[in-house]
Design an enzyme around this catalytic site. Structure first.
Site, PDB file in Angstrom:
ATOM      1  N   GLY A  85     -54.637  -4.154 -11.881  1.00  0.00           N
ATOM      2  CA  GLY A  85     -55.585  -4.074 -12.991  1.00  0.00           C
ATOM      3  C   GLY A  85     -54.853  -4.501 -14.253  1.00  0.00           C
ATOM      4  O   GLY A  85     -54.981  -5.620 -14.742  1.00  0.00           O
ATOM      5  N   CYS A 101     -63.766  11.993 -36.516  1.00  0.00           N
ATOM      6  CA  CYS A 101     -63.464  13.316 -37.043  1.00  0.00           C
ATOM      7  C   CYS A 101     -62.688  14.146 -36.036  1.00  0.00           C
ATOM      8  O   CYS A 101     -63.153  15.174 -35.532  1.00  0.00           O
ATOM      9  CB  CYS A 101     -64.742  13.993 -37.514  1.00  0.00           C
ATOM     10  SG  CYS A 101     -65.239  13.283 -39.083  1.00  0.00           S
TER      11      CYS A 101
HETATM   12  N1  LLP Z   1     -56.304   0.427  -7.204  1.00  0.00           N
HETATM   13  C1  LLP Z   1     -56.806   1.671  -7.316  1.00  0.00           C
HETATM   14  C2  LLP Z   1     -57.366   2.326  -6.136  1.00  0.00           C
HETATM   15  C3  LLP Z   1     -56.798   2.321  -8.562  1.00  0.00           C
HETATM   16  O1  LLP Z   1     -57.288   3.556  -8.673  1.00  0.00           O
HETATM   17  C4  LLP Z   1     -56.265   1.658  -9.688  1.00  0.00           C
HETATM   18  C5  LLP Z   1     -56.244   2.296 -11.005  1.00  0.00           C
HETATM   19  C6  LLP Z   1     -55.764   0.350  -9.540  1.00  0.00           C
HETATM   20  C7  LLP Z   1     -55.801  -0.227  -8.264  1.00  0.00           C
HETATM   21  C8  LLP Z   1     -55.202  -0.454 -10.686  1.00  0.00           C
HETATM   22  O2  LLP Z   1     -54.115   0.155 -11.304  1.00  0.00           O
HETATM   23  P1  LLP Z   1     -53.316  -0.698 -12.426  1.00  0.00           P
HETATM   24  O3  LLP Z   1     -52.793  -1.929 -11.747  1.00  0.00           O
HETATM   25  O4  LLP Z   1     -54.271  -1.035 -13.491  1.00  0.00           O
HETATM   26  O5  LLP Z   1     -52.235   0.201 -12.898  1.00  0.00           O
HETATM   27  N2  LLP Z   1     -56.802   4.492 -17.520  1.00  0.00           N
HETATM   28  C9  LLP Z   1     -55.379   4.524 -17.199  1.00  0.00           C
HETATM   29  C10 LLP Z   1     -55.076   3.871 -15.875  1.00  0.00           C
HETATM   30  C11 LLP Z   1     -55.848   4.492 -14.737  1.00  0.00           C
HETATM   31  C12 LLP Z   1     -55.695   3.746 -13.466  1.00  0.00           C
HETATM   32  C13 LLP Z   1     -56.732   4.180 -12.471  1.00  0.00           C
HETATM   33  N3  LLP Z   1     -56.631   3.498 -11.218  1.00  0.00           N
HETATM   34  C14 LLP Z   1     -54.602   3.861 -18.330  1.00  0.00           C
HETATM   35  O6  LLP Z   1     -55.222   3.392 -19.290  1.00  0.00           O
HETATM   36  O7  LLP Z   1     -53.371   3.861 -18.302  1.00  0.00           O
END
Ligand code: LLP
Length: 410
Positions: A270, A337
């Protein structure tokens, strides 16, 4: 983002001109950066047959999805709505993983009807699948390998206390269930966290997954998840994807010898694909000196970029309006706020004047997607820069949008 003739540009477009055209606050994404990141990851894993499934929860704008599709990727989705958005962007449903957690079986059946590849992470759901469909629907199974990986505890998902995956200690029970229902196990999956710097931890998880896979002869692939870290500031660590790719390929090839069959690998990045492509551009409304600090108060807040407040995440800040300004120290705070400080006593920001435009870096992943309407503030517009041109890809919300779902009683 580049500095050319004392002006900041993104993908060849002057950043201040974006504010003139689309207003502030504004999310901006550069397609070229996404393509660069895709190519780097794809090349890093060239030692093994693989598919990259973009974890679209990071950023689901249809136009961004199309850029990623044109790179050759598939998708990883976590809700039927993400799945439908992916299909609308032109992905074949069969190239889309559906990786839900704690969703209803009705939603799983909807994903089946749409033709997605299932990736389930609990036994009651697998049992329901078996009872209703037998082995007719291939299913990938998410395993929890019990390792601690990831940037902070909120984004670590492969440890013993995590709600995700089927525990590696429950493999006997899982194997029994699979046999009882003649489930067609297409693959095994893990995703142990976000921002995993340590390649050894990643490989340890992979080794555990591959060994677990020996119980399931029908496996065609292993899905090693996402979580590759990109730098958020100068000197920040990042995942060495080339080293990881080399070692993981070697690990997979030796496992193929053990199994006596080949398989392919999947990855679900991601952040790696979209984090660095995005910037949140905001305008400075107020400069306030206090006995403790100098605040730059901006026309945005935790309602638009939650990561600093939620994860204590660092996002670099550039004063786009004053590239050659003297470097000073500021605390940058939002207009919500609540105490929505984006940065406290941040050094090295070019002198800030009222009306200046501040750019938050690494805002492509989990930026607009985690935005809300808190304080009845509309969410920003989004712009995609592609082939040297800026395109509006989501209009700014209005008060009418905020009220659209409310029902006023007589
Ligand atoms: N695959 C699964 C099953 C996942 O749950 C996630 C992310 C990814 C792939 C991708 O992960 P990445 O490559 O983006 O690290 N909101 C948080 C990150 C939460 C990730 C949730 N799952 C942040 O802003 O750091």
């Amino acid at each position: 983002m580049q500095l050319q003739n004392n002006r900041y540009t993104l993908g060849g477009v002057d950043m201040l001109s974006l504010i003139d055209e689309f207003g502030a606050p504004l999310y901006v994404y550069d397609a070229g950066t996404i393509q660069r990141q895709y190519t780097r990851l794809d090349t890093a894993f060239q030692g093994i047959q693989h598919q990259i499934k973009y974890a679209c929860k990071a950023l689901t704008n249809i136009n961004v999805l199309k850029v990623i599709k044109d790179c050759g990727a598939g998708l990883d989705t976590v809700s039927v709505n993400e799945l439908k958005i992916g299909i609308q962007a032109g992905f074949q449903a069969s190239d889309i993983f559906f990786t839900p957690n704690n969703t209803s079986f009705e939603e799983v059946k909807e994903a089946i009807a749409l033709g997605a590849q299932l990736n389930l992470d609990n036994m009651p759901m697998l049992e329901k699948l078996g009872k209703e469909f037998g082995g007719s629907i291939p299913v990938c199974i998410r395993i929890n390998p019990h390792i601690m990986a990831g940037g902070n505890e909120k984004i670590s998902t492969g440890h013993i206390n995590s709600k995700f995956g089927i525990s590696i200690t429950q493999l006997d029970e899982l194997e029994h269930l699979v046999k009882a229902h003649k489930l067609d196990v297409s693959g095994l999956h893990m995703h142990t966290g976000s921002e995993i710097v340590d390649t050894d931890i990643f490989l340890k998880g992979a080794q555990i997954l591959l060994e677990a896979g020996r119980r399931f002869p029908s496996i065609r692939f292993f899905d090693f998840g996402g979580g590759f870290k990109v730098p958020y500031q100068a000197g920040d660590k990042q995942t060495n994807v080339e080293e990881l790719g080399e070692k993981l390929s070697a690990l997979c090839h030796s496992e193929m010898k053990v199994r006596g069959t080949s398989f392919y690998a999947c990855f679900e990045p991601g952040k790696y694909l979209v984090s660095e492509s995005g910037f949140l551009l905001t305008k400075v409304n107020v400069l306030k000196k206090t006995p403790a600090t100098t605040f730059a108060g901006i026309d945005s807040g935790l309602n638009h970029l939650l990561r600093p407040m939620f994860y204590k995440a660092h996002h670099d800040i550039t004063n786009v309006s004053n590239p050659s300004g003297e470097r000073r120290t500021y605390s940058v705070a939002g207009y919500i706020c609540e105490t929505d400080n984006f940065a406290w006593e941040r050094e090295g920001i070019a002198e800030i004047r009222e009306g200046d435009i501040l750019a938050f870096h690494n805002a492509g992943a989990y930026g607009i997607m985690m935005a809300s309407n808190y304080n009845s503030r509309p969410r920003p517009a989004e712009v995609l820069i592609k082939n040297g041109k800026a395109h509006l890809i989501r209009r700014r919300e209005t008060l009418e949008d905020l009220l659209a779902t409310q029902i006023e009683l007589a």
